[in-house]
Design an enzyme around this catalytic site. Structure first.
Site: not given
Length: 222
Positions: A137, A191, A194, A197, A201, A217
């Protein structure tokens, strides 16, 4: 060439939930998208996320000059929702990945153990001196691009990597190495139509499929 299956089995034995392999070729598509997002202002607020960073992170040989392969790894953090008593006391919600110990502190020792074993395995099997670079990360590595090309998962419209079995509930990590390993194929999953999401949000941080506006975000705001 080393036995890729033996390498994967060892990764599972130290606690990784998914492991795939890809080549150490550059990631030009990811580099293009990153630079486009930066120029559009979608990465504003992250001063370290620069076009110059993409010049390195999308080119594994800039991280390890003799790089030939990347081992892509995932650790699931999908845990059950605890039972909560309904009260009138205000209660905040904490992201599931932050419920336990810092994942960097959990994954990094596993990577180090895996790397140490890989050095010994390469020396014993083919007499090669392995070189490795470890990422979880924080390093200059395009985690999602590696995961996608290796077949670990596929790009979701929410910009996360989606996996079979754990969805997006995974931490990603990588080992870049000079060892030639047999690469896996990308998944054909997607996906489809679809778009749940995008509409779910709460801050509308997903203005378009596969596009995140960092300035909206909640993860960034907190």
């Amino acid at each position: 060439m080393l036995n890729s299956q033996a390498i994967k089995e060892y990764a599972y034995s130290v606690g990784f939930d998914a492991v795939r392999i890809t080549s150490a070729e550059a990631f030009p598509a990811a580099e293009r998208v990153i630079k486009e997002r930066i120029s559009q202002g979608l990465m504003d607020g992250l001063p370290w996320f620069t076009a110059e960073r993409a010049d390195v992170s999308c080119h594994p040989d800039a991280l390890l000059p003799e790089a030939k392969s990347i081992i892509s790894l995932a650790t699931s953090y999908l845990t059950e929702q605890p039972d909560l008593q309904e009260t009138e006391v205000p209660r905040g919600r904490i992201a599931r990945y932050a419920w336990g110990d810092d994942y960097h502190d959990i994954i990094k020792p596993k990577l180090q153990q895996f790397s140490a074993w890989l050095h010994e395995y390469a020396h014993d099997q083919i007499g090669a001196e392995a070189e490795t670079r470890l990422f979880v990360d924080t390093g200059r590595m395009v985690d999602r691009a590696v995961a996608q090309r290796s077949g670990l998962g596929w790009y979701g419209k929410n910009t996360n990597i989606l996996t079979k079995g754990w969805g997006s509930w995974v931490f990603l990590a990588e080992i870049v190495t000079n060892l030639p390993l047999s690469p896996d194929e990308p998944l054909k999953a997607s996906c489809g139509s679809c778009e749940i999401c995008l509409h779910a949000c709460p801050t509308k941080a997903l203005p378009n499929p596969y596009e995140l506006d960092n300035t909206r975000c909640i993860s960034f705001l907190t």
